[in-house]
Motif scaffolding. Structure first.
Motif, PDB file in Angstrom:
ATOM      1  N   LEU A  26       1.306  -1.384   0.210  1.00 19.89           N
ATOM      2  CA  LEU A  26       0.086   0.002  -0.043  1.00 19.89           C
ATOM      3  C   LEU A  26       1.082   1.142   0.202  1.00 19.89           C
ATOM      4  N   PRO A  27       1.183   1.825  -0.945  1.00 22.20           N
ATOM      5  CA  PRO A  27       2.080   2.801  -1.115  1.00 22.20           C
ATOM      6  C   PRO A  27       1.239   4.437  -0.507  1.00 22.20           C
ATOM      7  N   ILE A  28       2.342   5.299  -0.098  1.00 16.08           N
ATOM      8  CA  ILE A  28       2.489   6.891   0.880  1.00 16.08           C
ATOM      9  C   ILE A  28       2.778   7.125   0.132  1.00 16.08           C
ATOM     10  N   THR A  29       1.756   8.591  -0.189  1.00 15.16           N
ATOM     11  CA  THR A  29       2.578   9.548  -0.739  1.00 15.16           C
ATOM     12  C   THR A  29       3.024  10.435   0.041  1.00 15.16           C
ATOM     13  N   VAL A  30       4.370  11.076  -1.189  1.00 16.31           N
ATOM     14  CA  VAL A  30       4.319  12.302  -0.101  1.00 16.31           C
ATOM     15  C   VAL A  30       4.863  13.444  -0.444  1.00 16.31           C
ATOM     16  N   ARG A  31       4.247  14.519  -0.236  1.00 17.60           N
ATOM     17  CA  ARG A  31       4.365  15.535  -1.020  1.00 17.60           C
ATOM     18  C   ARG A  31       5.041  17.145   0.188  1.00 17.60           C
ATOM     19  N   ILE A  32       6.211  17.223  -0.611  1.00 14.24           N
ATOM     20  CA  ILE A  32       7.131  18.285  -0.230  1.00 14.24           C
ATOM     21  C   ILE A  32       7.226  19.487  -1.667  1.00 14.24           C
ATOM     22  N   GLY A  33       6.077  21.024  -0.944  1.00 18.14           N
ATOM     23  CA  GLY A  33       6.019  21.889  -1.872  1.00 18.14           C
ATOM     24  C   GLY A  33       5.559  21.411  -3.290  1.00 18.14           C
ATOM     25  N   GLU A  34       5.872  22.196  -4.092  1.00 19.45           N
ATOM     26  CA  GLU A  34       5.074  20.734  -5.805  1.00 19.45           C
ATOM     27  C   GLU A  34       6.068  19.720  -5.833  1.00 19.45           C
ATOM     28  N   ALA A  35       7.035  18.941  -4.974  1.00 17.75           N
ATOM     29  CA  ALA A  35       7.187  18.065  -5.666  1.00 17.75           C
ATOM     30  C   ALA A  35       6.097  16.675  -5.193  1.00 17.75           C
ATOM     31  N   VAL A  36       5.755  15.243  -5.899  1.00 18.81           N
ATOM     32  CA  VAL A  36       5.346  14.769  -5.432  1.00 18.81           C
ATOM     33  C   VAL A  36       5.855  13.392  -5.853  1.00 18.81           C
ATOM     34  N   LEU A  37       6.011  12.531  -4.599  1.00 25.78           N
ATOM     35  CA  LEU A  37       6.135  10.657  -5.052  1.00 25.78           C
ATOM     36  C   LEU A  37       5.362   9.526  -3.911  1.00 25.78           C
TER      37      LEU A  37
END
Length: 315
Positions: A26-37
């Motif tokens: 189950l992936p967890i999405t990480v957002r830092i500012g405009e960057a998303v992974l």
């Protein structure tokens, strides 16, 4: 009975190992500012994101676990067809909503699976169990590895369930964070006041590093050592002694590191731990820490997980 296994991406085990044993993530999405992974346990993608974004602004990150609907969709589109019983093993519910999301999704899954299985030509019942590992990161891996071993040995779902739930109570997770200021800023961003300014300032000024311990959903300091490398060495020595004394409940040792694994292997005490595991038939798993882990505890953190009774740390 076809038994399926699911973990979330905070579970620090090598992707190749998870893929080899057909463990869904189950992936967890990480957002830092405009960057998303979206973290799918791809170590190269994690390291690239780490170097580009985490070191400077990681404490500002937003982490977005799979929602109830996303978990429900994953099961109904694939898992209820491929398996008869699924164990979903999550990061401790005291630190993440993933367990609660999976638990809530399970009710709808169990209500809705029958026509999906029937369409695939299977009229037998489907069942699932959401297991709170009560730990984090590398320590989550201990439960997953045991589930893989038990399934490979042909054990049935009731025995696997009882074993995993027992093991979760006795899984010991330890971490040495390199930067208390980062840890404090990240905690504040999440509304967690467990790392106070005074503690962070004092620790940084004196170069005091805590060895943090996690068990049964609770985390706290086990020791305070001057210097990051001496703290890691003391941790590795403690764990090596437990291995050498034959105290582990499973032949599994999980390590994760907030960076390239060469950095982990260069730390003092690592070789003794590696050799202790090899001499005592304990399988050593090493992985780059999940992106979720790194944005929460900082670049360069070291985590160790194993299962053993008792929590005494000898500094």
């Amino acid at each position: 009975m076809r038994i399926g296994l699911v973990v979330d991406s905070a579970c620090d085990l090598p992707l190749q190992y998870l893929e080899q044993h057909e463990v869904s993530v189950l992936p967890i999405t990480v957002r830092i500012g405009e960057a998303v992974l979206a973290d799918h346990r791809d170590e190269q993608a994690t390291l690239e994101f780490l170097h580009a974004h985490v070191a400077e602004r990681g404490h500002e990150a937003q982490t977005m676990p799979y929602t109830v609907q996303q978990i429900q969709d994953l099961f109904l589109q694939r898992l209820v067809i491929d398996y008869d019983y699924v164990f979903c093993m999550t990061i401790t519910k005291t630190r993440s909503p993933i367990f609660d999301n999976a638990q809530q999704a399970s009710f709808a899954i169990l209500n809705d699976y029958k026509p999906v299985r029937a369409a695939a030509g299977n009229a037998t019942p489907f069942a699932l169990r959401v297991v709170d590992t009560q730990n984090l990161f590398a320590a989550q891996g201990v439960t997953a590895v045991e589930a893989i071993r038990l399934r490979a040995a042909g054990e049935g779902a009731p025995k696997i369930r009882a074993r995993l739930e027992h093991l979760a109570l006795h899984t010991q997770g330890y971490m040495v964070p390199p930067d208390l200021y980062y840890l404090r800023n990240r905690a504040r961003a999440k509304g967690d006041r467990s790392v106070g300014f005074l503690s962070a300032a004092l620790g940084s000024a004196l170069d005091i590093k805590p060895i943090l311990h996690a068990n049964r959903g609770e985390t706290g300091p086990a020791a305070k050592i001057k210097g990051f490398e001496p703290a890691v060495q003391k941790l590795f020595e403690h764990v090596s002694q437990r291995v050498e004394r034959g105290e582990l409940l499973t032949p599994t040792m999980c390590l994760s590191y907030g960076g390239e694994l060469e950095g982990l292997r260069a730390l003092p005490g690592y070789e003794r731990l590696r050799d202790a595991c090899a001499s005592n038939n304990v399988e050593l798993f090493e992985s780059v820490m999940s992106l979720t882990g790194m944005v929460n505890v900082g670049k360069g953190a070291v985590v160790v997980g194993f299962a053993a009774e008792g929590q005494k740390f000898t500094a």
